[in-house]
Design a protein around this motif. Structure first.
Motif, short mmCIF file in Angstrom:
data_model
loop_
_atom_site.label_atom_id
_atom_site.label_comp_id
_atom_site.label_asym_id
_atom_site.label_seq_id
_atom_site.Cartn_x
_atom_site.Cartn_y
_atom_site.Cartn_z
N UNK A 397 0.83 -1.21 0.00
CA UNK A 397 0.00 0.00 0.00
C UNK A 397 0.87 1.26 0.00
N UNK A 398 0.34 2.30 -0.61
CA UNK A 398 1.00 3.61 -0.60
C UNK A 398 0.29 4.48 0.43
N UNK A 401 1.39 11.03 4.36
CA UNK A 401 1.88 11.38 5.70
C UNK A 401 0.79 11.47 6.76
N UNK A 402 -0.47 11.34 6.38
CA UNK A 402 -1.53 11.33 7.38
C UNK A 402 -1.37 10.15 8.34
N UNK A 403 -0.71 9.06 7.88
CA UNK A 403 -0.51 7.89 8.73
C UNK A 403 0.58 8.18 9.75
N UNK A 429 5.67 -4.20 2.25
CA UNK A 429 5.86 -3.39 1.05
C UNK A 429 5.26 -2.01 1.11
N UNK A 430 5.15 -1.41 2.29
CA UNK A 430 4.55 -0.08 2.41
C UNK A 430 5.43 0.98 1.75
N UNK A 431 4.80 1.90 1.05
CA UNK A 431 5.51 2.97 0.34
C UNK A 431 4.82 4.30 0.61
N UNK A 437 9.87 3.34 -0.81
CA UNK A 437 9.65 2.46 0.33
C UNK A 437 9.72 3.22 1.64
N UNK A 438 8.77 2.90 2.53
CA UNK A 438 8.75 3.53 3.85
C UNK A 438 9.58 2.70 4.83
#
Length: 473
Positions: A397-398, A401-403, A429-431, A437-438
């Motif tokens: 998931x993409x 910055x709210x997360x 695979x968070x981006x 990539x985060x």
């Protein structure tokens, strides 16, 4: 019988003549804006003089009371559901309202029948308007309803023009009458359908809107108006008796339905204030299935509440607090936009078995509305109940910055407190929204980062995610 005559009032009324819809509204239009009275009755009679429906303006004038399981049946409560189903959803509704220079009257559900003649009476005190002194039986506001639809496979709902129905609920009732296990396509033309819906024991229905942004099903319902998630009752009580059970705070209540599909439409709870206000409560556990394709589901708290198995593809889900929640077995959100409309938590999962995959987000974009601050939304929080498992997975998931950097809100602690590949909170695979990539180093330690081989085995595509689901999910 004879064709009803068109009445000669100093104001316009509809319907008149023949071809009236059994699920349409009645309208009186004046030269100036009318007002509603706080007493008097609006009555619809069968041609033989027996009563078909009644609305008491004293009920309409009363201040709103929250519907609970002990509420009394008045004429501002409707009971929706096909008569042959013998299950009904009790809902608050507005039977009479003013729009511009018109009075709009919405009869109670299933009071008018196909191919019948009716007449309307209105007490003088029910409406205040220039030239209005009531409508009595001898003045003859008559109309005749159209014949029932000819098709048992495909029907059309439209606000205006030629169609089979004016309301979506009437189409649902028709589908049940035709056969609760027989497929039916319900085409819905563009328009705003201001109604609450009830679907129970009705399978293989497809609701297909004309366009995603133009076909809108909406209503302002919430905990303030109806207590709890609600459920159906087995009989319609007499006037003044207890309704037995609230029909709940969702716009759409579904119970034990299989193979229901919504396409190309917007589903919205327009309550718009803090408080629990579902768009859908899907109380269909076990092997029951539900799907959405190219739809928008919009509310604030508790937007989407579901059990069982389901799939969303290319959809938008918007809300702020626990806006995706329930007791799922496997619910897949694929290529969807998950939009934060304020600070809060995306998910609260209450899986009843450790082995259920729960809520899975595959290739989704996590975004926000323009007024929402960064760092204010969490991926999930727990109910804190030991009998539920917090099974949630975000896969490729993409995330905007709210997360919050911690990702997961761990007070109270989830179950299990330390996740693994098969249970608990998971991420892979968070981006960011640009595809970079985060780093997950700041994530709460109760969450688990899947290994490549675990991703390949359990989450890499729709087929693998639904490997244990019923055939046809």
């Amino acid at each position: 019988g004879t064709t009803p005559e068109v009445p000669t009032f100093s104001f316009a009324v509809s319907p008149t003549g023949t071809g009236a819809y059994t699920d349409d509204v009645l309208t009186l239009t004046f030269k100036n804006k009318p007002e509603l009275g706080n007493e008097g009755k609006i009555t619809i009679f069968n041609a033989d003089g027996t009563q078909a429906d009644i609305i008491d303006m004293a009920d309409v004038a009363e201040s709103f009371q929250q519907m609970t399981n002990n509420s009394l049946n008045t004429t501002t409560i409707d009971f929706i559901g096909a008569p042959s189903l013998k299950r009904f959803r009790a809902i608050n509704y507005k039977p009479v309202k003013v729009e511009g220079n018109s009075i709009i009257i919405k009869p109670h559900s299933n009071r008018l029948e196909y191919g019948k003649t009716y007449y309307v009476t209105i007490d003088p005190s029910a409406i205040t308007a220039e030239g209005f002194s009531g409508i009595s039986a001898d003045k003859k506001w008559e109309f005749a309803t159209k014949q029932q639809p000819s098709s048992k496979e495909t029907v059309t709902v439209a606000k205006t023009g030629n169609s089979d129905f004016r309301t979506i609920q009437a189409a649902i009732d028709w589908a049940y009458k035709c056969g609760p296990n027989d497929p039916m396509l319900i085409n819905i033309r563009d328009g705003i359908y201001e109604e609450q819906l009830f679907i129970r024991s009705n399978n293989k229905l497809t609701f297909k809107g004309e366009s995603r942004d133009g076909t809108i099903i909406q209503y302002a319902n919430a905990e303030e108006y109806a207590n709890g998630v609600g459920g159906s009752i087995s009989a319609i009580p007499a006037a003044g008796e207890s309704i037995g059970k609230s029909g709940g705070r969702a716009v759409i209540l579904m119970e034990i339905c299989k193979g229901i599909r919504f396409e190309n439409m917007t589903l919205k709870n327009t309550y718009g204030k803090p408080g629990q206000a579902e768009v859908i409560y899907n109380n269909s556990d076990g092997d029951y299935t539900l799907s959405f394709v190219n739809c928008s589901l919009i509310s604030l708290q508790d937007t989407f509440n579901s059990k069982g198995y389901g799939w969303m593809k290319d959809c938008l889900i918007e809300g702020d607090c626990d806006f995706i929640w329930g007791s799922p077995r496997t619910w897949l959100f694929e290529d969807c936009e998950i939009r934060a409309a304020g600070d809060g938590y995306i998910v609260q999962a209450r899986c009843q078995d450790k082995k259920y995959k729960g809520f899975v987000f595959l290739n989704c974009n996590l975004t926000k509305t323009s007024g929402t601050a960064d760092g204010t939304m969490y991926l999930a929080r727990s109910s804190g109940a030991d009998e539920y498992y917090d099974n949630v997975a975000y896969i490729n998931c993409r995330m905007s910055p709210v997360i919050n950097a911690k990702g997961w809100y761990a007070s109270p602690a989830p179950n299990p407190a330390n996740a693994d590949a098969s249970s608990g909170w998971k991420e892979y695979g968070s981006k960011d929204l640009s595809g970079k990539s985060l780093s997950l180093n700041s994530r709460n330690t109760c969450a688990y980062t899947l290994k490549d081989e675990e991703y390949e085995s359990y989450y890499k595509d729709r087929g693998i995610i639904f490997a244990d689901a019923p055939v046809g999910t």
